[in-house]
Design an enzyme around this catalytic site. Structure first.
Site, PDB file in Angstrom:
ATOM      1  N   CYS A   1     -35.013  -7.432 -10.125  1.00 24.59           N
ATOM      2  CA  CYS A   1     -33.772  -8.144  -9.843  1.00 24.59           C
ATOM      3  C   CYS A   1     -33.947  -9.259  -8.816  1.00 24.59           C
ATOM      4  O   CYS A   1     -33.002  -9.979  -8.518  1.00 24.59           O
ATOM      5  CB  CYS A   1     -32.691  -7.169  -9.382  1.00 24.59           C
ATOM      6  SG  CYS A   1     -32.860  -6.647  -7.667  1.00 24.59           S
TER       7      CYS A   1
ATOM      8  N   GLY B   1     -23.923  14.120  16.810  1.00 27.10           N
ATOM      9  CA  GLY B   1     -25.373  14.240  16.945  1.00 27.10           C
ATOM     10  C   GLY B   1     -25.850  15.622  17.323  1.00 27.10           C
ATOM     11  O   GLY B   1     -27.038  15.923  17.220  1.00 27.10           O
TER      12      GLY B   1
ATOM     13  N   CYS C   1     -36.518  -2.227  -6.321  1.00 33.24           N
ATOM     14  CA  CYS C   1     -35.516  -1.658  -5.422  1.00 33.24           C
ATOM     15  C   CYS C   1     -35.563  -0.138  -5.512  1.00 33.24           C
ATOM     16  O   CYS C   1     -35.603   0.417  -6.614  1.00 33.24           O
ATOM     17  CB  CYS C   1     -34.107  -2.095  -5.825  1.00 33.24           C
ATOM     18  SG  CYS C   1     -33.777  -3.831  -5.591  1.00 33.24           S
TER      19      CYS C   1
ATOM     20  N   CYS D   1     -37.920  -7.785  -5.212  1.00 34.72           N
ATOM     21  CA  CYS D   1     -37.841  -6.805  -6.295  1.00 34.72           C
ATOM     22  C   CYS D   1     -38.277  -7.467  -7.594  1.00 34.72           C
ATOM     23  O   CYS D   1     -37.774  -8.529  -7.967  1.00 34.72           O
ATOM     24  CB  CYS D   1     -36.430  -6.252  -6.437  1.00 34.72           C
ATOM     25  SG  CYS D   1     -36.224  -5.211  -7.905  1.00 34.72           S
TER      26      CYS D   1
ATOM     27  N   CYS E   1     -29.946  -2.325  -7.864  1.00 32.25           N
ATOM     28  CA  CYS E   1     -30.829  -3.142  -8.701  1.00 32.25           C
ATOM     29  C   CYS E   1     -30.176  -3.413 -10.065  1.00 32.25           C
ATOM     30  O   CYS E   1     -30.126  -4.551 -10.525  1.00 32.25           O
ATOM     31  CB  CYS E   1     -32.155  -2.409  -8.883  1.00 32.25           C
ATOM     32  SG  CYS E   1     -33.463  -3.429  -9.581  1.00 32.25           S
TER      33      CYS E   1
END
Lengths: 313, 205
Positions: free
Chosen positions: A256, A44, A278, A253, A284
């Site tokens: 899909c 980090g 998506c 979606c 997708c």
């Protein structure tokens, strides 16, 4: 759908190559490699590095490209996405760049890739052990919007003085009734360093926690590299009474039918027609191939997407 | 200051510098991201006597004119120094506290306090020394249990030949995270990386 394209190897023989392997000179790679190892040792923490001029402008992924160039080898399979999609201009250009300068195989399949370079998404398919995610980062400093001076933010990180960030989230709640940040939502790495996850949607934040892949972040203009090792605690900041929440949609979606992926709204005409699809194009396409269908399955947009992908090969 | 190089006796470095340093780096990346993981590096190298293959591979991959390298006094002045200067152009230092990389054998550790290395700066903890420790074996010594970032549950290693005080000394240093040293343990062509975040228990404790 083709998963792995045959690598374009126009410069396979070393003697035919007029630039060094993977574009960057060896000294630059060593400098970036040292920064990556220190970044992993201090999860980090933003390691400064001597960012180089790349053949694309700052803001187009120079940080991610330099990271990839420093780690990539001929055995790698490379995937590059832009806002989740494999077939946008930036993603296609960067993927071709590495196919040319590093002789690597490229793919759109998340599970086949060894290196996934990304602008602002983590793929829907869970990452695996041994994979490396490379994030392109515009602004590595999570505190920059609150404190413009680098000398000050560096001191704030040094002493883990993150009160200001909590005040900012609190002000969000008092103004909007909730934490309104949706992308680049700040996270705490191993309970020590506050980190910007690059502007991935907060939908993707939970995917970073204890994930098995190596996450590398590169900011070219801001000259910073940072990292999250595998199996590291990643906590999105929140309050007990205002717990962290991800985005959710009432729609599925349109192509899909997925109800578990991050959706983009696509405006279809100027009469208010729109669809949600998506953002992860491979996820997708893979679902459609497996027979899943959404309410607008077979829509022209789905075909356009496959044609572009086919043309590229 | 620096002795002239004796090129006649100089051992080779990487046979394919670009590709070899890339593959060694990827092994170091795996090792550092997943502390306790044993990786193989420098198997094809024939470094000067006193420097083992893994340590040599790390130096060829990461050291250059921008990194101050500290060598244990017994490694100075001879073939190792010439080899390192020739292949990496790295400047050498006599002061452990300013080194980016330090190379020390397990015997040499008795005379060198870990606190003598650079522990990093509060604002720039990345300046801390990476200590490359050469030892006879990574599996024949007392068992250690590792925990921390990069490790899903626990990892186990058994480095041999370290002074008894080594792990206590290290744990005192890394208790002040973000300060601390990062250690790469090298036995022949095997390497284990122990960054400062790794928590170590000697078994039975």
């Amino acid at each position: 759908m083709t998963v792995t394209e045959a690598p374009a190897r126009p410069n396979a023989a070393p003697e035919d190559r007029y630039y060094t392997y993977a574009y960057l000179d060896e000294q630059t790679k060593r400098m970036i490699r040292r920064a990556i190892l220190k970044a992993l040792a201090i999860p980090g923490y933003q390691v400064p590095f001597g960012s180089r001029e790349m053949p694309v402008p700052y803001g187009w992924g120079t940080g991610g490209i330099q990271l990839t160039a420093a780690i990539i080898g001929p055995e790698d399979v490379y995937k590059c996405i832009d806002q989740g999609a494999d077939d946008t201009t930036n993603a296609v250009s960067i993927r071709r760049f590495f196919a040319t300068v590093a002789d690597v195989a490229t793919t759109e399949d998340t599970s086949e890739a060894t290196i996934i370079q990304s602008r602002h998404r983590i793929p829907e398919q869970p990452l695996a052990d041994g994979q490396i995610m490379v994030f392109q980062v515009p602004q590595p400093e999570p505190l920059r919007g609150l404190e413009p001076r680098e000398t000050e933010t560096r001191a704030m990180h040094a002493y883990a003085e993150y009160g200001l960030q909590y005040v900012s989230l609190y002000e969000n709640i008092s103004a909007y009734g909730r934490i309104a940040a949706t992308a680049g939502y700040p996270v705490m790495i191993d309970e020590r360093y506050l980190m910007s996850p690059s502007p991935i949607p907060k939908f993707d934040n939970p995917k970073m926690h204890m994930n098995p892949a190596i996450l590398l972040f590169g900011a070219g203009r801001e000259k910073r590299i940072y990292a999250v090792p595998p199996f590291t605690r990643v906590r999105s900041l929140d309050f007990e009474d205002y717990p962290f929440e991800t985005q959710s949609w009432d729609e599925v979606c349109a192509l899909c039918g997925a109800n578990d992926s991050y959706l983009d709204e696509v405006v279809l005409d100027d009469k208010g027609q729109h669809m949600f699809v998506c953002s992860d194009s491979h996820y997708c396409a893979d679902r459609r191939e497996k027979g899943h269908a959404g309410p607008m399955a077979g829509h022209a947009l789905a075909h356009i997407e496959t044609e572009i992908a086919a043309e590229e090969v | 200051m620096n002795a002239p190089l004796n090129l006649a006796e100089l051992r080779p470095g990487f046979s394919e510098p670009v590709g070899d340093s890339q593959s060694v780096f990827r092994a170091l990346l795996t090792a550092t991201a997943q502390p306790g993981t044993r990786v193989e590096v420098g198997k094809a190298l024939a470094p000067p006597v006193g420097l083992n293959q893994a340590a040599a591979a790390v130096l060829l991959t990461l050291a250059d004119q921008d990194t101050l390298v500290w060598l244990e006094p017994s490694l100075r002045g001879g073939a190792i120094e010439s080899w390192l200067r020739f292949h990496t152009s790295c400047p050498l230092t006599d002061h452990a506290e300013e080194a980016a990389f330090a190379v020390v054998s397990h015997e040499g550790l008795a005379a060198q306090m870990l606190s003598g290395f650079n522990q990093g700066d509060a604002k720039y903890p990345d300046l801390a020394t990476t200590v490359i420790v050469m030892m006879p074996d990574l599996e024949a010594g007392p068992n250690l249990v590792l925990e921390g970032p990069g490790i899903e549950t626990i990892a186990e290693i058994a480095p041999q030949g370290l002074p008894e005080s080594f792990w206590a000394e290290r744990s005192d240093l890394v208790a002040h995270f973000q300060f601390g040293i990062d250690v790469m343990m090298c036995a022949e062509a095997t390497l284990v990386s122990i960054p400062r975040t790794t928590r170590i228990q000697t078994k039975g404790e």
